[in-house]
Enzyme design. Structure first.
Site, short mmCIF file in Angstrom:
data_model
loop_
_atom_site.label_atom_id
_atom_site.label_comp_id
_atom_site.label_asym_id
_atom_site.label_seq_id
_atom_site.Cartn_x
_atom_site.Cartn_y
_atom_site.Cartn_z
N PHE A 171 36.22 39.56 36.39
CA PHE A 171 36.08 40.64 35.71
C PHE A 171 35.98 41.98 36.21
CE2 PHE A 171 31.73 40.32 37.13
CZ PHE A 171 31.29 41.66 37.29
N LYS A 190 45.22 34.21 32.76
CA LYS A 190 44.22 33.82 32.11
C LYS A 190 43.04 35.19 32.43
CE LYS A 190 40.36 32.45 31.79
NZ LYS A 190 39.21 33.39 31.78
N GLU A 215 37.36 36.82 30.26
CA GLU A 215 36.97 37.12 28.87
C GLU A 215 36.10 38.27 28.67
OE1 GLU A 215 36.12 34.89 30.92
OE2 GLU A 215 34.57 33.31 30.15
N SER A 270 34.02 33.68 41.39
CA SER A 270 32.92 33.42 42.13
C SER A 270 33.19 32.18 43.14
CB SER A 270 31.52 33.23 41.38
OG SER A 270 32.04 32.14 40.22
N CYS A 330 34.40 42.59 45.30
CA CYS A 330 34.10 41.79 46.35
C CYS A 330 34.30 42.17 47.64
CB CYS A 330 35.23 40.61 46.12
SG CYS A 330 36.90 41.51 46.41
N GLU A 384 24.76 36.50 46.87
CA GLU A 384 25.84 37.58 46.41
C GLU A 384 25.23 38.10 45.11
OE1 GLU A 384 29.48 36.58 44.53
OE2 GLU A 384 30.60 38.48 45.53
P1 NAD Z 1 33.65 34.00 37.70
O1 NAD Z 1 33.92 32.98 38.68
O2 NAD Z 1 32.71 33.84 36.60
O3 NAD Z 1 34.75 34.06 36.57
C1 NAD Z 1 36.29 34.21 37.28
C2 NAD Z 1 37.40 33.47 36.42
O4 NAD Z 1 36.71 31.99 36.25
C3 NAD Z 1 37.11 34.12 34.76
O5 NAD Z 1 38.59 34.21 34.47
C4 NAD Z 1 36.50 32.95 34.03
O6 NAD Z 1 36.77 33.24 32.51
C5 NAD Z 1 36.69 31.75 34.79
N1 NAD Z 1 35.80 30.86 34.60
C6 NAD Z 1 34.38 31.05 34.62
N2 NAD Z 1 33.52 29.98 34.66
C7 NAD Z 1 34.40 28.95 34.54
C8 NAD Z 1 34.03 27.41 34.56
N3 NAD Z 1 33.05 26.82 34.59
N4 NAD Z 1 35.44 26.81 34.64
C9 NAD Z 1 36.43 27.16 34.75
N5 NAD Z 1 36.68 28.62 34.76
C10 NAD Z 1 35.50 29.33 34.59
O7 NAD Z 1 33.56 35.28 38.40
P2 NAD Z 1 33.52 36.83 37.91
O8 NAD Z 1 31.94 36.95 37.42
O9 NAD Z 1 34.43 37.25 36.69
O10 NAD Z 1 33.84 37.82 39.02
C11 NAD Z 1 32.94 38.06 40.17
C12 NAD Z 1 33.12 37.17 41.06
O11 NAD Z 1 34.37 37.39 41.57
C13 NAD Z 1 31.93 37.61 42.47
O12 NAD Z 1 31.58 36.56 43.04
C14 NAD Z 1 33.26 38.31 43.35
O13 NAD Z 1 32.77 38.40 44.88
C15 NAD Z 1 34.47 37.36 43.23
N6 NAD Z 1 35.48 38.25 43.48
C16 NAD Z 1 36.17 37.77 44.60
C17 NAD Z 1 37.31 38.60 44.98
C18 NAD Z 1 37.95 38.09 46.24
O14 NAD Z 1 38.96 38.57 46.76
N7 NAD Z 1 37.48 37.08 47.10
C19 NAD Z 1 37.85 39.49 44.28
C20 NAD Z 1 37.22 40.01 43.06
C21 NAD Z 1 35.98 39.26 42.57
#
Ligand code: NAD
Length: 503
Positions: free
Chosen positions: A156, A180, A183, A233, A288, A388
C-alpha cells in the site's frame, strides 16, 4: 468498517485493454485516510477471475515478444511523456487513498518515472554478446529473451512507484504483466492501465488484477505465470517466495525493514536532526526506507534529541492536500497499531519525548492520525525497537562506541537500508564495508538507489537473489540463451563420438 460513506465508486479489474467488472461478489472498502470516508468499493477476484486476467496476459505475449524493440521503446517513450504531463493527477490519487502529502506523492511519481526512463534504453540494455571463432569456424552468441507473463504484487505504501520499479523493465523486455496492487490503494494501478492504453500499448500487455490472498495465490500457482515480483511485509514476502519457487517460478520478494541511522559524535547535528525528521516522519513513517531507530554514539545524545524534539513539535500534521508536513496513517487499524506501540514503549520505560497520540490535525472528518513521536533511552529488547512499527515513531538508542552501533545494525534481522552521519571519511568507509545491509547512506538518510542502480535489501528484507530495476531488473525479466553456430567450415572433423573439443 465504521467510516462514513459519501459517493462511493465501484472499481474493476483491467484486462485486454478494458475494464472488467468483478463477479465474485466480494468487495473491500477503499478509504480516504485523511477524512475516514469510504471512497470506493473494490472487487476482490475469485480464482476463476484471476485465471481470466492471466489468460489475457498469456494471449498477448506471443505478439508482444515479437514486437520490435523500436516499436516497444516508442510506446515507452510515449508513456513517459504522458506520465510526465499528467503526474499531478496520479499524485492526487495517491494522496486520496494512501494519505501521504501531495509533495511526497509527487516525489513518488517522479522516482517511478525514472524507471520508465531507464527502460526506454531497452535496446541497449537487452543487447547480447557474440564471439567470432570461439573454435575454428564456430561462432557463439548469447541473447536474452522475455519470460512470458510476469506477476507483480505491490504494497500500500507506494501505490505507483513500487509497481513502476518492475513493469517498465518487464514490458520493455517483451513480457506481459499482471499487476496485483494493494487493496488499500488500487486506483493508481487502474489509472496507469488507462495511460498505457493511451500510449498505444497493445491490449493484454498490462493487466490489473484486484484482490487479496485468493488473487495472490492464483498468481503464485498458475503455470502460465513465469515470475513474481513481490513487495510487502516480511511474513508475506517469505510465503510468496516459498510458494512461488515451489511452483517453479523465479521470485524476488522484498520484505519489511527496521532502518538504523547512526550518528557519530563528529556529525553536523543540525544536518542529522533535519534528516532524522525527514526520514523518520516523511510519509508518516510508512516507507520501507524510513528511519525508525536512531543510534546516538557517544556524548551527543542529549543535544541531538533536543534538536529533533524542537523540529518534531513544529511539524504540521493533517490532510495531505492542505500543505501539511505529514499526513495520516493508511487505515484506522494502522493508527491503532501505532498507538499501541507508543503505549508499549511508555510502559517498557523508554522516555517519551514527543507523544504523537496527543495533537491537533488540520483535517475534516475523522482521519487516521498519529503525530510525530520521539522516544529516547530505548532498550533493544523493547517492541518499539524490535518491531517494524511502520508509523511516525522514532526510537533513539544510546551507545558508547562505533563498534556497538555497527553491532546493532548487524544484529537486526532486517537489512534494507541504513545511514551514517559523520564527518570522518574513515569511519564512513568502515561502515559501508562492515554493515550487512543492502542500501547504505552516508550523510543521506533515505538512500534509495537511482533507477539505473538496483533497489533491494539483505536478510529478512529480501527473499530471492535479485534486486529491483537497474541491470538486475533486466536480468530478472529475461532468460539467457546461448547459440553455437558453424556455417562455412568444411573441415568439421567427420564422425567423432567424443565430447566436442575446441580447436
Ligand atoms: P502486506 O504484506 O500486508 O501486503 C503486500 C501485498 O501482499 C498486498 O498486495 C496484499 O494484498 C498482499 N497480501 C497481504 N496479505 C496476504 C496474504 N496473507 N497472502 C497473500 N498475499 C497477501 O504489506 P503492506 O502492509 O501493503 O505494505 C507494508 C509493508 O511493505 C512493510 O512491511 C514495508 O516495509 C514493506 N515494504 C517493503 C519495501 C521494500 O522495498 N523492501 C518497499 C515497500 C514496502
Amino acid at each position: 468498517m465504521t467510516s462514513t460513506q459519501s459517493s462511493v465508486t465501484t472499481l474493476h479489474h483491467w484486462a485486454n485493454g478494458q475494464k472488467v467488472d468483478g463477479k465474485s461478489g466480494r468487495f473491500s472498502d477503499v478509504t480516504n485516510p485523511a477524512t475516514g470516508e469510504v471512497t470506493a468499493s473494490l472487487p476482490l477476484a475469485s480464482a476463476e477471475e484471476a485465471a481470466e486476467v492471466i489468460a489475457a496476459a498469456t494471449a498477448a505475449f506471443p505478439a508482444w515478444r515479437d514486437t520490435s524493440l523500436a516499436k516497444r521503446t516508442r510506446i515507452l517513450f510515449t508513456f513517459r511523456e504522458l506520465l510526465d504531463a499528467r503526474a499531478p493527477e496520479l499524485a492526487a490519487i495517491i494522496t486520496a487513498e494512501h494519505g501521504k502529502v501531495l509533495s511526497d506523492a509527487a516525489g513518488e511519481v517522479a522516482r517511478g518515472q525514472e524507471v520508465v526512463e531507464f527502460a526506454c534504453g531497452a535496446p541497449h540494455l537487452l543487447k547480447g554478446s557474440a564471439t567470432e571463432n570461439a573454435s575454428t569456424g564456430v561462432d557463439v552468441s548469447s541473447i536474452r529473451q522475455p519470460l512470458g507473463v510476469v506477476g507483480i504484487i505491490s504494497p500500500f505504501n507506494f501505490p505507483a512507484m513500487v509497481p513502476m520499479w518492475f513493469f517498465p523493465v518487464a514490458i520493455a523486455a517483451g513480457n506481459t504483466v499482471v499487476l496485483k496492487p494493494s487493496e488499500k490503494v488500487p486506483t493508481a494501478a487502474l489509472w496507469i492501465a488507462e495511460l498505457w492504453r493511451e500510449a498505444g500499448l497493445p491490449d493484454g500487455v498490462f493487466n490489473v488484477l484486484n484482490g487479496d490472498k485468493t488473487a495472490v495465490d492464483a498468481l503464485l500457482t498458475s503455470p502460465d505465470v513465469k515470475s513474481i515480483s513481490f513487495v510487502g511485509s516480511t511474513p508475506i514476502a517469505r510465503y510468496v517466495y516459498e510458494t512461488g519457487t515451489a511452483h517453479g517460478k523465479r521470485v524476488q520478494a522484498l520484505g519489511g525493514a527496521k532502518n538504523h541511522m547512526v550518528v557519530l559524535p563528529d556529525a553536523d547535528l543540525d544536518l542529522a536532526a533535519d534528516q532524522a525528521i525527514n526520514a523518520g516522519f516523511g510519509s508518516a513513517g510508512e516507507r520501507c526506507m524510513a528511519i525508525s531507530a536512531l543510534v546516538a554514539v557517544g556524548d551527543i545524545a542529549d543535544e541531538l534529541v533536543s534538536r529533533i524534539k524542537d523540529r518534531a513539535v513544529a511539524l504540521r500534521t493533517g490532510d495531505g492536500t492542505r500543505g501539511c508536513d505529514m499526513g495520516p496513517l493508511v487505515t484506522a487499524a494502522a493508527r491503532d497499531r501505532v498507538s499501541g506501540y507508543i503505549d508499549a514503549g511508555e510502559a517498557a520505560g523508554a522516555t517519551l519525548v514527543v507523544d504523537g497520540r496527543q495533537g491537533t490535525y488540520d483535517a475534516d472528518g475523522s482521519g487516521f492520525f498519529v503525530g510525530p513521536t520521539l522516544f529516547d533511552n530505548v532498550g533493544t529488547d523493547m517492541s518499539i525497537y524490535t518491531d517494524e512499527i511502520f508509523g511516525p515513531v522514532l526510537a533513539v538508542v544510546r551507545v558508547d562506541t562505533f563498534e556497538q552501533a555497527v553491532g546493532l545494525v548487524n544484529a537486526n534481522p532486517y537489512g534494507n537500508g541504513t545511514a551514517i552521519f559523520t564527518n570522518d571519511g574513515g569511519a564512513a568507509r568502515r561502515f559501508q564495508n562492515e554493515v550487512e545491509v543492502g542500501m547504505i547512506g552516508i550523510n543521506v538518510p533515505v538512500p534509495v538507489p537511482m533507477a539505473y542502480y538496483s533497489f533491494g535489501g539483505w536478510k529478512n528484507s529480501l527473499f530471492g537473489d535479485t534486486h529491483a530495476h537497474g541491470t538486475e531488473g533486466v536480468h530478472f525479466f529475461t532468460r539467457g540463451k546461448v547459440v553455437t553456430t558453424r556455417w562455412l567450415d568444411p573441415s568439421h572433423g567427420g564422425i567423432n563420438l567424443g565430447f566436442p573439443q575446441n580447436n
